[in-house]
Scaffold this motif. Structure first.
Motif, PDB file in Angstrom:
ATOM      1  N   ARG A 102       0.839  -1.217   0.000  1.00 57.44           N
ATOM      2  CA  ARG A 102       0.000   0.000   0.000  1.00 57.44           C
ATOM      3  C   ARG A 102       0.862   1.250   0.000  1.00 57.44           C
ATOM      4  N   GLN A 103       1.880   1.262   0.830  1.00 57.50           N
ATOM      5  CA  GLN A 103       2.773   2.420   0.888  1.00 57.50           C
ATOM      6  C   GLN A 103       3.534   2.575  -0.430  1.00 57.50           C
ATOM      7  N   ARG A 106       1.401   4.220  -2.998  1.00 57.61           N
ATOM      8  CA  ARG A 106       1.327   5.672  -2.772  1.00 57.61           C
ATOM      9  C   ARG A 106       2.618   6.350  -3.219  1.00 57.61           C
ATOM     10  N   ASP A 107       3.748   5.756  -2.879  1.00 54.27           N
ATOM     11  CA  ASP A 107       5.044   6.364  -3.198  1.00 54.27           C
ATOM     12  C   ASP A 107       5.307   6.428  -4.701  1.00 54.27           C
ATOM     13  N   GLY A 111      -1.401   3.615  -7.870  1.00 52.00           N
ATOM     14  CA  GLY A 111      -2.645   3.152  -7.266  1.00 52.00           C
ATOM     15  C   GLY A 111      -3.764   3.032  -8.280  1.00 52.00           C
TER      16      GLY A 111
END
Length: 189
Positions: A102-103, A106-107, A111
């Motif tokens: 998930r991170q 985002r990075d 997504g």
């Protein structure tokens, strides 16, 4: 919605591959060759093609029919999700991997909006041309098309290909049931 600047499709594919590699760095398990590595390798291979198909829709606005333009997209989406999700399931058995993924999404900016934005832009362009109903919300319809493809792939993975309509039939159903195009006007109006 402003028309995005033209991006070379090859460059977009290379950029997507690079962003998946960035995700790999943050998701790397202590050992190589595991399910996460396999998933990321498959994603690096398949995601650029899927995004290319979505971005190519921008060249179809005003040409053919909206449903005719979306049909190969829905079919490609079903195929994409069958390929990628079959590798994702074993990769995400660890909550730690899921949180890191998930991170990493985002990075890297990979997504869900990466898929939704080009499809919604196409629908908005067709709406401006009055080929999509005025009451349609392009972004919501884009999410529904992607969700339909994902669901069809999920069902096939879990209950088998014999338990659901053929992929081409499913693609037609997904596009038809979005009911995007205005109703035909009776002759003489």
């Amino acid at each position: 919605m402003a028309t995005p600047p033209h991006v070379d499709p090859h460059q977009r594919s290379q950029d997507t591959r690079q962003r998946v590699l960035q995700m790999a760095v943050s998701l790397r398990e202590d050992r190589t060759g595991g399910s996460v590595d396999y998933f990321l390798a498959l994603l690096q291979d398949r995601l650029p093609l899927w995004l290319s198909i979505l971005h190519d829709l921008s060249h179809r606005a005003g040409k053919g029919s909206v449903s005719g333009n979306l049909l190969p997209v829905a079919r490609a989406g079903i195929d994409h999700y069958i390929d990628v999700q079959s590798a994702a399931l074993p990769a995400f058995t660890s909550p730690n991997v899921t949180v890191r993924f998930r991170q990493a999404l985002r990075d890297t900016g990979l997504g869900p909006q990466t898929e939704i934005a080009p499809l919604a832009a196409y629908l908005a362009a067709e709406q401006r041309l009055e080929r999509v109903r005025a009451d349609v919300e392009p972004e919501a319809s884009a999410r529904l098309l992607v969700a339909g493809c994902f669901h069809r792939a999920y069902i096939e993975m879990f209950v088998g290909v014999d338990a659901c309509p053929a992929r081409d039939v499913s693609a037609r159903e997904i596009v038809r049931e979005l009911r995007l195009e205005p109703a035909p006007q009776p002759a003489g109006r």
